[in-house]
Each structure stands twice: as C-alpha cells, then as structure tokens.
Write an enzyme that holds these catalytic residues in place. Sequence first.
Site, PDB file in Angstrom:
ATOM      1  CB  CYS A   1      -0.957  -0.002   1.195  1.00  0.00           C
ATOM      2  SG  CYS A   1      -0.163  -0.435   2.758  1.00  0.00           S
TER       3      CYS A   1
ATOM      4  CG  HIS B   1      -0.936   4.031   4.612  1.00  0.00           C
ATOM      5  ND1 HIS B   1      -1.635   3.757   5.772  1.00  0.00           N
ATOM      6  CD2 HIS B   1      -0.510   2.829   4.133  1.00  0.00           C
ATOM      7  CE1 HIS B   1      -1.622   2.439   5.976  1.00  0.00           C
ATOM      8  NE2 HIS B   1      -0.951   1.864   4.998  1.00  0.00           N
TER       9      HIS B   1
END
Length: 338
Positions: free
Chosen positions: A131, A244
């Site tokens: 990710c 994130h």
Amino acid sequence: MDSYNVAVVGATGAVGNEMIRVLEERDFPVRELTLLASERSLGVEIDFRGKPIPVKVLDENSFKGIEIGLFSAGGSVSERYAPIAAAAGCVVIDNTSAFRMDPEVPLVVPEVNPQAIGQYKKKGIIANPNCSTIQMVVALKPIHDAVRIRRVVVSTYQAVSGTGKKAITELAEQTRALMSCQEVKVKVYPHQIAFNCLPHIDVFLDNGYTKEEMKMVNETKKIFDDPSIGVTATTVRVPVFYGHSESVNIETEKKISVEEVKKLLSTAPGVTLIDNPKENAYPLAIHAAGKDDTFVGRIREDESIPNGINLWVVADNIRKGAASNAVQIAEVLIRDYL
C-alpha cells in the site's frame, strides 16, 4: 461487453470487503461473483448489486470456471491457492507480498507500469504492490519520467487499517478506554497505538530495517524497472483509521522547479494536487479516505541539495493501496489482454 466470473478470496476481511464494494462502484463486468474465505466465515452473506451472496469455504476446487481471482487472505493462503487457481485458468491478482518479488510475476500500478500486466502469462499471477509503495510511485512516476529520480527518502505515517479489522477495533477500544480512564489492553501491536506512534511495521530484519521498509525499497525499484534508484524508508504506524501519509524527499538527475512539479502532477493520472499552504490547503488522511486518487501537496525545494524536491503524499490504503488498485489491474487485463 464481455463479462467475467470473478472470485474474491478473503472476502470477509477489510480489503476483501472493499474489493467487493469497488467492483460494484466501478461497474466491473461481473457475470458471477464467488466469495471465498475460511470456515470461520461460513454462513456469512455479503451484498453485491443489491443481492446477498453467501461466502463459501476456500478449497482446491474453488476455481473451476473462475476467470479472475482477487486474492487478499494473507501470504500463506496466496502461496498455496494462487498457483492452484492459475492452473485452473484463473488469472490471479494477489494483494499479498507472496509473489511481489518473483521475477516471473509482474508487480503493477496501472498509472505507472500497465505494460507489465502482459507478463501475467508466465505464471497466471499479477502482484499488487504494498500500500505505501503504490501511492508513492503514483506521485513519483511523472517526475521520474521528466527528470529521472536518483534517490528517494520516505517516512510514512500509516493507518491501523493496514493491519486489518482487529487493529481498527483495537484503536477504537484503546481510545475509549483512555478517554474513560480505564486500563488499555494491547493485543494487536507490541505497544499501545492510541495517542502514540510506533516506528515498527512488520518484523525487524538483520539490517535494522523492518520488512515493510524493505518492501518499499525493493518494490519501487521493480515497478520503475530501475535497480539503480536509491530508496530508504522509515515506516511508522499512527493512530489513524484510514489513509497513509508520507513525507517523500527525492533527488533528481536534472533540476526541476516546484512549478514544473506542480504542472506535471496537476495532469497526472490518479493524482489530485492540493497545495496552497497559505490557505492551509494540503492533503490530509480525511481527504483521502474513501477515495481512489493519490493526493499530493507541500511541494517545495530541498534547499540542502542542488536537485531536491519534498512532497507530502496521502492515499486511502484500503482502496488505492489495495482493493482499487487490484480492480484497476483487472480492468486493464480485460481491456488489453483477455
């Protein structure tokens, strides 16, 4: 338009749930959807296009007639079942780290290296990158094409959803406990995550880096097909549910101005530019949550070196960092190869 028999492996997990949602949102041409998980999920039903679909138990015979398999049930499950699925004629798009560094398996971010998808024929498997790598390379690709990136220094601030549903629950429960002056229970992480930052994602390796940090190093080189790029990473878990964030410092071969970077990113596929610090406008995790774009801002020259640029990069780790990237790979696969 042709339609396809699609299976989601790990359908009841955080990423599996999101894969089902993204298939529906993007109107992927699904003829029949098969949901697969462990025996613990037997009896569970998940809605898809207004109809409940029962979850089936994953086994060696699950892939008969399946053309595309979206896997997100952990590395050991993928290691065992992805080759079985591929042998049955299913093209596997795997969200785990099991095959990412296999030289015969393409590692793909559609905005960056869609041409690599054609290599799937070697093993019938396409790997979805980590990710934190995905969002970084989406932001760096146009800059790399323009002036070639020589070195990347990245520090990440990663949401707990990257660890899964249990971590989301743990952050919520610890927050409630602390606000109620109750004892905090630590189960998922080695330390309390609520109101804290942990410079520790995945296991520590002999070189002092964590496995997560080395994923960013090795995957970036493979995706850009350039082993000479220097990459160093520090990955940190923060008390955020979704999204994130990354502080990215790059050194380029040729000089590039802040305005040129902004111009490149303003038209780059999959990128949303939010960069007006005077108005307090810059990417936030709450902007990215539920979205598929990678958000970039705080673009400025690194005044400590001749050819340096700093960026702040944010994306939803469950969507672009996992589920949406996998479905986008499948879209290119059916458009150009199947």
